[in-house]
Motif scaffolding. Structure first.
Motif, short mmCIF file in Angstrom:
data_model
loop_
_atom_site.label_atom_id
_atom_site.label_comp_id
_atom_site.label_asym_id
_atom_site.label_seq_id
_atom_site.Cartn_x
_atom_site.Cartn_y
_atom_site.Cartn_z
N ARG A 67 -12.37 -0.80 -6.20
CA ARG A 67 -13.80 -0.78 -6.52
C ARG A 67 -14.38 0.62 -6.28
NH1 ARG A 67 -17.62 -4.94 -7.20
NH2 ARG A 67 -19.78 -4.26 -6.80
N MET A 68 -13.97 1.26 -5.20
CA MET A 68 -14.43 2.62 -4.93
C MET A 68 -13.98 3.59 -6.01
SD MET A 68 -13.81 2.98 -0.82
CE MET A 68 -14.30 4.72 -0.83
N ALA A 69 -12.72 3.48 -6.41
CA ALA A 69 -12.20 4.39 -7.43
C ALA A 69 -12.96 4.25 -8.74
CB ALA A 69 -10.71 4.13 -7.65
N GLU A 70 -13.26 3.01 -9.11
CA GLU A 70 -13.99 2.79 -10.35
C GLU A 70 -15.40 3.35 -10.27
OE1 GLU A 70 -15.18 -0.86 -13.42
OE2 GLU A 70 -14.21 -1.31 -11.51
N ALA A 71 -16.08 3.11 -9.15
CA ALA A 71 -17.46 3.55 -9.01
C ALA A 71 -17.57 5.07 -8.91
CB ALA A 71 -18.09 2.90 -7.78
N LEU A 72 -16.60 5.70 -8.27
CA LEU A 72 -16.64 7.14 -8.07
C LEU A 72 -16.00 7.93 -9.20
CD1 LEU A 72 -15.56 7.19 -4.30
CD2 LEU A 72 -17.82 7.86 -5.18
N ASP A 73 -15.31 7.23 -10.12
CA ASP A 73 -14.46 7.88 -11.12
C ASP A 73 -13.39 8.71 -10.43
OD1 ASP A 73 -13.47 8.49 -13.65
OD2 ASP A 73 -14.74 10.28 -13.86
N ALA A 74 -12.72 8.08 -9.46
CA ALA A 74 -11.71 8.75 -8.65
C ALA A 74 -10.32 8.26 -9.02
CB ALA A 74 -11.96 8.47 -7.17
N VAL A 75 -9.33 9.09 -8.75
CA VAL A 75 -7.93 8.70 -8.88
C VAL A 75 -7.58 7.75 -7.74
CG1 VAL A 75 -5.56 9.52 -9.13
CG2 VAL A 75 -7.47 11.03 -9.73
N LEU A 76 -6.76 6.76 -8.04
CA LEU A 76 -6.23 5.87 -7.01
C LEU A 76 -4.72 5.78 -7.17
CD1 LEU A 76 -6.35 3.72 -4.75
CD2 LEU A 76 -6.85 2.02 -6.52
N VAL A 77 -4.01 6.02 -6.06
CA VAL A 77 -2.56 5.86 -6.03
C VAL A 77 -2.25 4.76 -5.04
CG1 VAL A 77 -0.33 7.00 -5.73
CG2 VAL A 77 -2.32 8.34 -6.47
N GLU A 78 -1.57 3.72 -5.51
CA GLU A 78 -1.30 2.56 -4.64
C GLU A 78 0.18 2.22 -4.64
OE1 GLU A 78 -2.09 -1.44 -6.97
OE2 GLU A 78 -3.65 0.03 -7.51
N THR A 79 0.65 1.75 -3.50
CA THR A 79 2.01 1.22 -3.42
C THR A 79 2.05 -0.17 -4.03
OG1 THR A 79 1.55 0.34 -1.22
CG2 THR A 79 2.59 2.52 -1.33
N CYS A 80 3.20 -0.55 -4.56
CA CYS A 80 3.36 -1.88 -5.17
C CYS A 80 4.44 -2.70 -4.48
CB CYS A 80 3.70 -1.73 -6.66
SG CYS A 80 2.42 -0.91 -7.62
N ILE A 81 4.98 -2.19 -3.38
CA ILE A 81 6.05 -2.87 -2.64
C ILE A 81 5.65 -2.93 -1.18
CG2 ILE A 81 8.47 -2.71 -1.90
CD1 ILE A 81 9.11 -1.48 -4.61
N SER A 82 5.94 -4.04 -0.53
CA SER A 82 5.55 -4.26 0.85
C SER A 82 6.08 -3.18 1.79
CB SER A 82 6.05 -5.62 1.33
OG SER A 82 5.84 -5.78 2.72
N ARG A 83 5.28 -2.87 2.80
CA ARG A 83 5.74 -1.93 3.81
C ARG A 83 6.86 -2.51 4.68
NH1 ARG A 83 0.52 -1.35 7.54
NH2 ARG A 83 0.19 -3.50 8.16
N LEU A 84 7.11 -3.83 4.55
CA LEU A 84 8.27 -4.38 5.24
C LEU A 84 9.57 -3.82 4.67
CD1 LEU A 84 7.24 -8.13 5.61
CD2 LEU A 84 7.52 -6.48 7.47
N VAL A 85 9.56 -3.46 3.40
CA VAL A 85 10.75 -2.84 2.79
C VAL A 85 10.90 -1.42 3.30
CG1 VAL A 85 11.79 -2.07 0.62
CG2 VAL A 85 10.68 -4.31 0.75
N ILE A 86 9.80 -0.67 3.25
CA ILE A 86 9.74 0.69 3.80
C ILE A 86 8.28 1.08 3.88
CG2 ILE A 86 9.96 1.84 1.55
CD1 ILE A 86 11.71 3.96 3.02
N ASP A 87 7.91 1.78 4.95
CA ASP A 87 6.51 2.16 5.15
C ASP A 87 6.29 3.54 4.56
OD1 ASP A 87 3.97 2.85 6.08
OD2 ASP A 87 4.23 1.67 7.92
#
Length: 273
Positions: A67-87
């Motif tokens: 929501r912040m990225a959309e409102a600010l017109d900001a880039v967002l980079v997100e992980t798609c795999i649990s940190r249980l696999v690797i942090d």
């Protein structure tokens, strides 16, 4: 509260970049965005309900970041795999890069890994995430775009039996260019308890993504930790995303830039365009 994604919703991606050409000076990361375990890992020996807990991800953090990225017109980079696999928010030599015990929970599927297995996890998730952030930042700097990094996280109300009173925490090191005005703005909010380097600090090895991609380049940065009971539903996520969006939008004002410059330690600040 969000729950683990069923296998039918499994994503083949390790990292997702949204709005790579965003005009905002802010680049947002969500390092613990997902609790998804690729099928080859099964449940890592955990009961299914464990995968909705904080040990698997940061509940509520991703909706806030999106929501912040959309409102600010900001880039967002997100992980798609649990940190249980690797942090992804840990250096490769960190003892909790792949945790055999997360908080107080044993993770059987992470015990006794070979170097080959560890290398495969690094290649699967850690490397793609950091490569994506690095490419975004490098491209922005190459075209002269002002760039500030902010990572969005959530934390548990109780950790190892100890209650945490803060609604939100701002984590920073000696470079306070972004953290100082952000903390000041949050402290002006009625009824909000703000943690400064609480519930974590860089000494807890939680600042790695920002150290690697911002501090190494002299870029202003800060880490945001929101208590996850505050963002357990859409209303709470919207509330905190909108509050933070308003504060971040105001950080572009000249008076805030003066405060950022005054709180900088040894790092020149680029003027706001």
């Amino acid at each position: 509260m969000e729950t683990a994604r069923p296998a039918s919703l499994a994503s083949p991606e390790a990292v997702r970049v949204t709005n790579p050409g965003g005009s905002s000076p802010f680049v947002l990361t969500c390092d613990h965005a997902s609790n998804f375990l690729p099928p080859e890992f099964g449940t890592l020996g955990l009961a299914a309900e464990e995968l909705s807990r904080h040990i698997a991800w940061d509940p509520g953090a991703l909706p806030v970041a999106r929501r912040m990225a959309e409102a600010l017109d900001a880039v967002l980079v997100e992980t798609c795999i649990s940190r249980l696999v690797i942090d992804c928010n840990r250096p490769l030599d960190a003892p909790d890069l792949i945790s055999a015990i997360s908080e107080t929970t044993a993770v059987p599927g992470n015990a006794g890994l070979t170097e080959k297995q560890r290398a495969a996890r690094i290649a699967l998730s850690w490397r793609p995430f950091h490569d994506a952030v690095e490419q975004i930042v490098d491209k922005r700097l190459a075209r002269g775009a002002e760039t500030r990094l902010v990572s969005i996280h959530s934390f548990t109300p109780v950790y190892k039996g100890k209650s945490r009173p803060w609604h939100i925490g701002i984590i920073h090191d000696e470079d306070r260019r972004l953290a100082s005005p952000l903390i000041a703005a949050l402290k002006r909010l009625a009824g909000v308890t703000v943690g400064v380097n609480e519930p974590y600090s860089p000494a807890d090895r939680v600042y790695f993504t920002l150290e690697r991609h911002a501090r190494s380049r002299g870029l202003a940065c800060a880490m945001i930790e929101i208590r996850n009971d505050e963002i357990s539903d859409e209303a709470g996520q919207r509330k905190w995303a909108d509050l933070l969006t308003g504060i971040f939008s105001d950080l572009g004002l000249e008076e805030d830039q003066k405060e950022i410059r005054q709180s900088a330690i040894g790092h020149p600040v680029q003027p706001v365009n």
